[in-house]
Design a protein around this motif. Structure first.
Motif, short mmCIF file in Angstrom:
data_model
loop_
_atom_site.label_atom_id
_atom_site.label_comp_id
_atom_site.label_asym_id
_atom_site.label_seq_id
_atom_site.Cartn_x
_atom_site.Cartn_y
_atom_site.Cartn_z
N ASN A 75 0.70 -1.29 -0.02
CA ASN A 75 -0.03 -0.02 -0.02
C ASN A 75 0.89 1.39 -0.08
OD1 ASN A 75 -2.64 1.15 0.01
ND2 ASN A 75 -2.06 1.77 1.96
N ILE A 76 1.71 1.34 0.97
CA ILE A 76 2.67 2.46 0.88
C ILE A 76 4.26 2.32 0.30
CG2 ILE A 76 1.59 3.29 3.05
CD1 ILE A 76 4.23 3.16 4.26
N GLY A 77 4.72 1.08 -0.17
CA GLY A 77 5.80 0.63 -0.36
C GLY A 77 5.74 0.58 -1.90
N ILE A 78 4.84 0.48 -2.69
CA ILE A 78 4.99 0.03 -3.91
C ILE A 78 5.57 1.22 -4.76
CG2 ILE A 78 2.64 0.99 -4.68
CD1 ILE A 78 3.80 -2.24 -5.81
N HIS A 79 5.47 2.35 -4.29
CA HIS A 79 6.16 3.45 -5.12
C HIS A 79 7.56 3.49 -5.10
CE1 HIS A 79 2.48 4.91 -2.95
NE2 HIS A 79 2.25 5.83 -3.98
N PHE A 80 8.02 2.92 -3.84
CA PHE A 80 9.65 2.95 -3.78
C PHE A 80 10.15 1.54 -4.43
CE2 PHE A 80 7.94 5.45 -0.42
CZ PHE A 80 8.62 6.75 -0.63
N PHE A 81 9.33 0.61 -4.37
CA PHE A 81 9.86 -0.77 -4.82
C PHE A 81 9.77 -0.42 -6.31
CE2 PHE A 81 8.19 -3.00 -0.86
CZ PHE A 81 9.45 -2.71 -0.27
N ASP A 82 9.01 0.24 -7.03
CA ASP A 82 9.06 0.40 -8.25
C ASP A 82 10.24 1.23 -8.73
OD1 ASP A 82 7.99 1.05 -11.18
OD2 ASP A 82 8.03 3.03 -10.57
N MET A 83 10.36 2.41 -8.20
CA MET A 83 11.33 3.46 -8.30
C MET A 83 12.87 2.69 -8.26
SD MET A 83 13.93 5.35 -6.39
CE MET A 83 12.89 5.74 -4.83
N LEU A 84 13.00 1.97 -7.20
CA LEU A 84 14.21 1.42 -6.78
C LEU A 84 14.76 0.34 -7.96
CD1 LEU A 84 14.10 0.83 -3.07
CD2 LEU A 84 15.69 2.22 -4.20
N GLN A 85 13.51 -0.31 -8.50
CA GLN A 85 13.74 -1.43 -9.61
C GLN A 85 14.23 -0.77 -11.05
OE1 GLN A 85 12.12 -5.46 -8.86
NE2 GLN A 85 10.51 -4.21 -8.25
N LYS B 207 16.04 -5.45 -11.51
CA LYS B 207 15.10 -6.17 -10.77
C LYS B 207 15.74 -6.92 -9.63
CE LYS B 207 11.87 -8.24 -13.10
NZ LYS B 207 11.04 -9.26 -13.64
N MET B 208 14.72 -7.23 -8.87
CA MET B 208 15.20 -8.25 -7.68
C MET B 208 15.76 -9.40 -7.89
SD MET B 208 12.72 -10.07 -4.76
CE MET B 208 12.23 -11.20 -6.02
#
Length: 315
Positions: free
Chosen positions: A186-196, A201-202
């Protein structure tokens, strides 16, 4: 010839809807109709007082169908509804001849992306995800810097995002992981997209903590080692930030250097709409990696405080 694009909106009474409504206005669009089961949508008067409004999805669906049958389908339906309803509302839009513009997370599970890709083919319509951090100047600059560095360079990163939420949060759909995906989605998706998007990719993931109001872990990306922490707890905000009256704290350090991106958020949705109206929107393939990572973290075994964990966990 009138080239003004027509829009519908699902989720008009929520937190994020005003950014979409403003983006439609700023890009010379016309909001023709909106749907929300709550009728506290007076904000429409500020932008599109003439828009039709529905509180029942069946009537909104009929409205879309009648427009399509009459050869005037809406160009886009913007979706700001609760996370678990995104998939159904995207399908409503595409079945009625409209492209979909959806807030993050696009969907909760990777297999939903596969099904939506088939729906795009079946309907010849498009699905766009709002990934606005990719348009932030500081994030773009960082990505360019990383791309110009040696290909084998691995960066050490600390990500901290603390955004205070009251008791209401846990009583709403956002507090139900089956509906929101939990804190990491809910709140982490922004940053997980940005970092990748920046570092690849992970390749490996470890979850050190995962509770209702906070989560932390370690990610090994193609070009980065990331210690991350997400929290809804005001007490986790550093004291110096509290002293300034801040209830949200975000920090990204790359090789111990702070990346300043606290400003520049106000018009990113407007830019995202302009971006997709110019044929450069972010589609299903762009959204897939962060959905896969969110799902992986959500279903991972919690390892506890072992290995390389976020420094704030020591508290």
């Amino acid at each position: 010839m009138n080239t003004r694009k027509t829009f519908g909106l699902i989720g008009a009474a929520g937190y994020i809807a005003p950014r979409h409504i403003n983006a439609i206005k700023e890009n010379n669009g016309q909001l023709c109709a909106a749907l929300d089961k709550f009728d506290s949508v007076g904000i429409l008067d500020r932008y599109f007082s003439e828009a039709d409004f529905f509180t029942e999805p069946e009537r909104f669906d009929r409205y879309l169908y009648k427009r399509q049958r009459n050869g005037q389908p809406l160009d886009f339906v913007s979706i700001c509804s609760p996370n678990y309803l995104h998939d159904a509302h995207i399908r409503m839009a595409l079945r009625n001849g409209s492209d979909a513009i959806c807030e993050k997370p696009l969907v909760l599970n990777p297999w939903n992306v596969d099904a939506l890709q088939q729906l795009e083919k079946d309907t010849n319509q498009r699905i766009y995800n709002i990934l606005q951090l990719r348009l932030h100047p500081a994030i773009i600059d960082l990505r360019e810097k990383i791309n110009q560095a040696p290909a084998d360079k691995i960066y050490d990163i600390d990500l901290t995002y603390i955004t205070s939420r009251g008791k209401w949060y846990y009583e709403s759909w956002k507090g139900d992981p089956s509906k929101s995906g939990g804190i990491t989605t809910n709140i982490g998706i922004h940053f997980f997209d940005m970092l990748q998007w920046i570092f690849g990719k992970m390749e490996q993931s470890t979850v050190h903590m995962h509770e209702a109001n906070k989560a932390a872990g370690f990610l090994h990306l193609k070009k980065a080692r990331v210690r991350w922490l997400l929290s809804l707890d005001f007490e986790d905000i550093p004291q110096e930030a509290k002293d300034k009256g801040m209830r949200t704290y975000r920090s990204i350090t790359v090789e111990n250097e702070e990346i300043e991106f606290s400003g520049g958020f106000t018009d990113l949705h407007t830019q995202a709409y302009r971006h997709l109206l110019n044929g450069q929107g972010f589609g299903l393939d762009d959204a897939r990696a962060c959905i896969e990572l969110g799902h992986h973290i959500r279903n991972s075994q919690i390892k506890g405080l072992s290995g390389d964990f976020h420094p704030l966990l020591k508290q």
